[in-house]
Scaffold this motif. Structure first.
Motif, PDB file in Angstrom:
ATOM      1  N   VAL A  30     -40.883   6.005   4.867  1.00 20.60           N
ATOM      2  CA  VAL A  30     -39.203   5.737   5.161  1.00 20.60           C
ATOM      3  C   VAL A  30     -38.741   5.110   6.434  1.00 20.60           C
ATOM      4  O   VAL A  30     -37.602   4.428   6.271  1.00 20.60           O
ATOM      5  CB  VAL A  30     -38.727   7.092   5.112  1.00 20.60           C
ATOM      6  N   ALA A  31     -39.095   6.058   7.920  1.00 21.53           N
ATOM      7  CA  ALA A  31     -38.425   5.917   8.607  1.00 21.53           C
ATOM      8  C   ALA A  31     -39.124   4.530   9.141  1.00 21.53           C
ATOM      9  O   ALA A  31     -37.526   3.695  10.305  1.00 21.53           O
ATOM     10  CB  ALA A  31     -38.786   6.811   9.505  1.00 21.53           C
ATOM     11  N   GLU A  32     -40.089   3.952   9.135  1.00 17.28           N
ATOM     12  CA  GLU A  32     -40.138   2.552   9.491  1.00 17.28           C
ATOM     13  C   GLU A  32     -39.745   1.766   8.450  1.00 17.28           C
ATOM     14  O   GLU A  32     -39.498   0.588   9.352  1.00 17.28           O
ATOM     15  CB  GLU A  32     -41.997   2.251   8.660  1.00 17.28           C
ATOM     16  N   MET A  33     -39.583   1.779   7.201  1.00 17.37           N
ATOM     17  CA  MET A  33     -38.193   0.882   6.484  1.00 17.37           C
ATOM     18  C   MET A  33     -36.564   0.658   7.522  1.00 17.37           C
ATOM     19  O   MET A  33     -36.386  -0.669   7.268  1.00 17.37           O
ATOM     20  CB  MET A  33     -38.475   1.361   5.566  1.00 17.37           C
ATOM     21  N   ILE A  34     -36.163   1.629   7.343  1.00 17.82           N
ATOM     22  CA  ILE A  34     -35.269   2.080   8.770  1.00 17.82           C
ATOM     23  C   ILE A  34     -35.431   1.191   9.957  1.00 17.82           C
ATOM     24  O   ILE A  34     -34.366   0.106   9.889  1.00 17.82           O
ATOM     25  CB  ILE A  34     -34.744   3.242   8.457  1.00 17.82           C
ATOM     26  N   ALA A  35     -36.734   1.782  10.733  1.00 19.88           N
ATOM     27  CA  ALA A  35     -36.435   0.480  11.858  1.00 19.88           C
ATOM     28  C   ALA A  35     -36.340  -0.602  11.860  1.00 19.88           C
ATOM     29  O   ALA A  35     -35.644  -1.453  12.088  1.00 19.88           O
ATOM     30  CB  ALA A  35     -37.682   1.328  12.166  1.00 19.88           C
ATOM     31  N   GLU A  36     -37.442  -1.147  10.459  1.00 22.77           N
ATOM     32  CA  GLU A  36     -37.452  -2.704  10.407  1.00 22.77           C
ATOM     33  C   GLU A  36     -35.837  -3.326   9.410  1.00 22.77           C
ATOM     34  O   GLU A  36     -36.410  -3.969  10.313  1.00 22.77           O
ATOM     35  CB  GLU A  36     -38.396  -3.009   9.016  1.00 22.77           C
ATOM     36  N   ARG A  37     -35.103  -2.069   9.471  1.00 26.56           N
ATOM     37  CA  ARG A  37     -33.742  -2.878   9.415  1.00 26.56           C
ATOM     38  C   ARG A  37     -32.812  -3.183  10.434  1.00 26.56           C
ATOM     39  O   ARG A  37     -31.414  -3.465  10.829  1.00 26.56           O
ATOM     40  CB  ARG A  37     -32.802  -1.766   8.197  1.00 26.56           C
ATOM     41  N   ARG A  38     -33.313  -2.232  11.605  1.00 24.35           N
ATOM     42  CA  ARG A  38     -32.902  -2.160  12.882  1.00 24.35           C
ATOM     43  C   ARG A  38     -30.837  -1.965  12.505  1.00 24.35           C
ATOM     44  O   ARG A  38     -30.044  -2.892  12.828  1.00 24.35           O
ATOM     45  CB  ARG A  38     -32.657  -4.029  13.446  1.00 24.35           C
ATOM     46  N   PRO A  39     -30.516  -1.290  12.053  1.00 30.58           N
ATOM     47  CA  PRO A  39     -28.927  -0.534  11.753  1.00 30.58           C
ATOM     48  C   PRO A  39     -27.907  -0.957  12.624  1.00 30.58           C
ATOM     49  O   PRO A  39     -28.829  -0.175  14.349  1.00 30.58           O
ATOM     50  CB  PRO A  39     -29.150   0.868  10.648  1.00 30.58           C
ATOM     51  N   ARG A  40     -27.068  -1.240  13.234  1.00 31.26           N
ATOM     52  CA  ARG A  40     -25.930  -1.388  14.046  1.00 31.26           C
ATOM     53  C   ARG A  40     -24.920   0.657  14.244  1.00 31.26           C
ATOM     54  O   ARG A  40     -24.626   0.235  15.550  1.00 31.26           O
ATOM     55  CB  ARG A  40     -25.573  -2.095  13.903  1.00 31.26           C
ATOM     56  N   PHE A  41     -25.544   0.668  12.811  1.00 35.79           N
ATOM     57  CA  PHE A  41     -24.702   2.136  13.265  1.00 35.79           C
ATOM     58  C   PHE A  41     -25.242   3.044  11.559  1.00 35.79           C
ATOM     59  O   PHE A  41     -25.511   2.811  11.064  1.00 35.79           O
ATOM     60  CB  PHE A  41     -23.063   1.363  12.540  1.00 35.79           C
ATOM     61  N   ALA A  42     -25.596   4.592  11.840  1.00 33.98           N
ATOM     62  CA  ALA A  42     -24.643   5.116  11.290  1.00 33.98           C
ATOM     63  C   ALA A  42     -23.683   6.413  10.445  1.00 33.98           C
ATOM     64  O   ALA A  42     -23.584   6.288  11.643  1.00 33.98           O
ATOM     65  CB  ALA A  42     -26.076   6.068  11.866  1.00 33.98           C
ATOM     66  N   LEU A  43     -23.982   6.599   9.445  1.00 38.08           N
ATOM     67  CA  LEU A  43     -22.516   7.544   8.661  1.00 38.08           C
ATOM     68  C   LEU A  43     -23.967   8.834   8.120  1.00 38.08           C
ATOM     69  O   LEU A  43     -25.034   8.133   7.115  1.00 38.08           O
ATOM     70  CB  LEU A  43     -22.354   6.009   7.656  1.00 38.08           C
ATOM     71  N   LEU A  44     -23.246   9.563   8.194  1.00 36.45           N
ATOM     72  CA  LEU A  44     -23.677  10.716   7.468  1.00 36.45           C
ATOM     73  C   LEU A  44     -22.779  11.590   5.742  1.00 36.45           C
ATOM     74  O   LEU A  44     -21.561  11.408   6.673  1.00 36.45           O
ATOM     75  CB  LEU A  44     -23.714  11.649   8.107  1.00 36.45           C
ATOM     76  N   ALA A  45     -22.852  11.296   4.976  1.00 38.38           N
ATOM     77  CA  ALA A  45     -22.217  12.159   4.596  1.00 38.38           C
ATOM     78  C   ALA A  45     -22.843  13.029   3.654  1.00 38.38           C
ATOM     79  O   ALA A  45     -23.883  13.036   2.980  1.00 38.38           O
ATOM     80  CB  ALA A  45     -21.588  11.521   3.288  1.00 38.38           C
ATOM     81  N   ALA A  46     -22.297  14.290   4.002  1.00 42.22           N
ATOM     82  CA  ALA A  46     -22.533  15.581   3.125  1.00 42.22           C
ATOM     83  C   ALA A  46     -21.619  16.638   2.990  1.00 42.22           C
ATOM     84  O   ALA A  46     -20.500  16.341   3.345  1.00 42.22           O
ATOM     85  CB  ALA A  46     -24.116  15.726   4.412  1.00 42.22           C
TER      86      ALA A  46
END
Length: 346
Positions: free
Chosen positions: A33-49
């Protein structure tokens, strides 16, 4: 047969070292899962909980900001569910954290975020949950069914899963986490006597302040929730920095202060805070690998580890304390009044 009060919570606290070992054994799936996140190179993270998962998300906020150096925000689900806001989430990583994966508001936030361009990741303990189906990617925390209403093993497993995810995004292998199962077993065994002493000391406390800085702020927040929902104790969590900005005025000799103090920059920053609190006459209970380095009336030591992993260990005696205080005060922490295992909000 009726279960003994607190039996489920007792059992689930004790299961955590084995759960950590299992999670580490399966970290290859998290790395994918982390590899797919790294490939997308997000510019910002948002956390919902929500609830305990919100405190796990706060921990993830520190992990992402410190280890990945990405800006991070904590989502307000009601902006989507009640007000219908539709911000552009292109190139945003949206991580929804929910032990059950069944909260309607988090489901709606995840579905809406995916439609608006976010890379959505569900972190849950329920592989077949609606939230997992709604998200593009998912991480299973592998904690097994939890019967006590108060979350213990699912909370700590979520922390470890989030660490392994973030560490893998930056290219790590989770090496710093390998000793965690053994250290957790040591923490639970070694802290029980001093926790029992703390239970006797704080059994009749009416209000408590919990505090920490850095990664440990999440533990302070979770400890306050556990004390409130199991012991019905009036507990309020503050960042050590925020505590000095005003709330310390309400701290006096009738106040119990639970301070999270693990070795590292966050724990170092707590020394000044506790000097001020001590001068106001408060009874301080310090939990963490640096508990012996601060001014406190009672200390619960925790084994040393990498600072960013300290919350996985330091929450364990906090859980034991909440359990012990609940039983000493005559309540059943497995079935807190007015609470259900899954809370459905919108």
């Amino acid at each position: 047969m009726t279960a003994t009060p607190g039996q489920h919570m007792t059992d689930e606290i004790s299961q955590q070292p084995a759960i950590f070992a299992d999670l580490l054994a399966g970290r290859e799936a998290i790395a994918e899962v982390a590899e797919m996140i790294a490939e997308r190179r997000p510019r910002f993270a948002l956390l919902a909980a929500r609830g305990s998962s919100d405190h796990a998300a706060l921990y993830a906020k520190y992990l992402i900001e410190v280890l990945l150096e990405l800006p991070v925000g904590l989502a307000s689900p009601s902006t989507t569910t009640l007000y219908g806001a539709q911000p552009n989430l292109t190139d945003v990583l949206l991580v929804s954290v929910s032990q059950s994966g069944g909260s309607p508001d988090l489901l709606e936030v995840t579905e809406s975020g995916r439609k608006r361009g976010a890379l959505t990741v569900a972190v849950t303990n329920t592989a077949d949950s609606p939230l997992n189906s709604a998200a593009e990617l998912s991480v299973d925390i592998r904690a097994g069914r939890e019967q006590a209403v108060a979350a213990t093993k699912t909370y700590s497993a979520t922390l470890l899963a989030l660490y392994l995810l973030v560490d893998a995004v930056r290219g790590g292998t989770g090496g710093h986490a390998e000793p965690i199962p053994e250290l957790a077993a040591t923490a639970l065994d070694a802290s029980q006597k001093v926790v029992d002493d703390a239970v006797r000391r704080y059994r009749f406390a009416e209000r408590m302040v919990t505090t920490g800085r850095g990664f440990s702020l999440a533990t302070a927040s979770e400890a306050a929730l556990k004390l409130a929902e199991t012991s019905y104790l009036s507990a309020r969590a503050y960042s050590g920095a925020d505590l000095l900005h005003g709330p310390v005025a309400a701290v006096d000799e009738d106040t119990a202060v639970l301070a999270l103090c693990s070795k590292g920059r966050g724990g170092d920053a707590m020394r000044e805070v506790l000097d001020v609190v001590h001068e106001r006459g408060a009874d301080v209970c310090a939990i963490g690998s640096a508990a012996s380095d601060v001014r406190a009336s009672h200390r619960i030591p925790v084994p040393d580890c990498a600072e960013e992993l300290a919350p996985v260990l330091e929450v364990l005696p906090a859980q034991q304390l909440a359990l012990g205080l609940a039983l000493a005060r005559g309540s059943d922490p497995d079935n807190p009044r007015g609470l259900k295992k899954v809370t459905r909000t919108r």
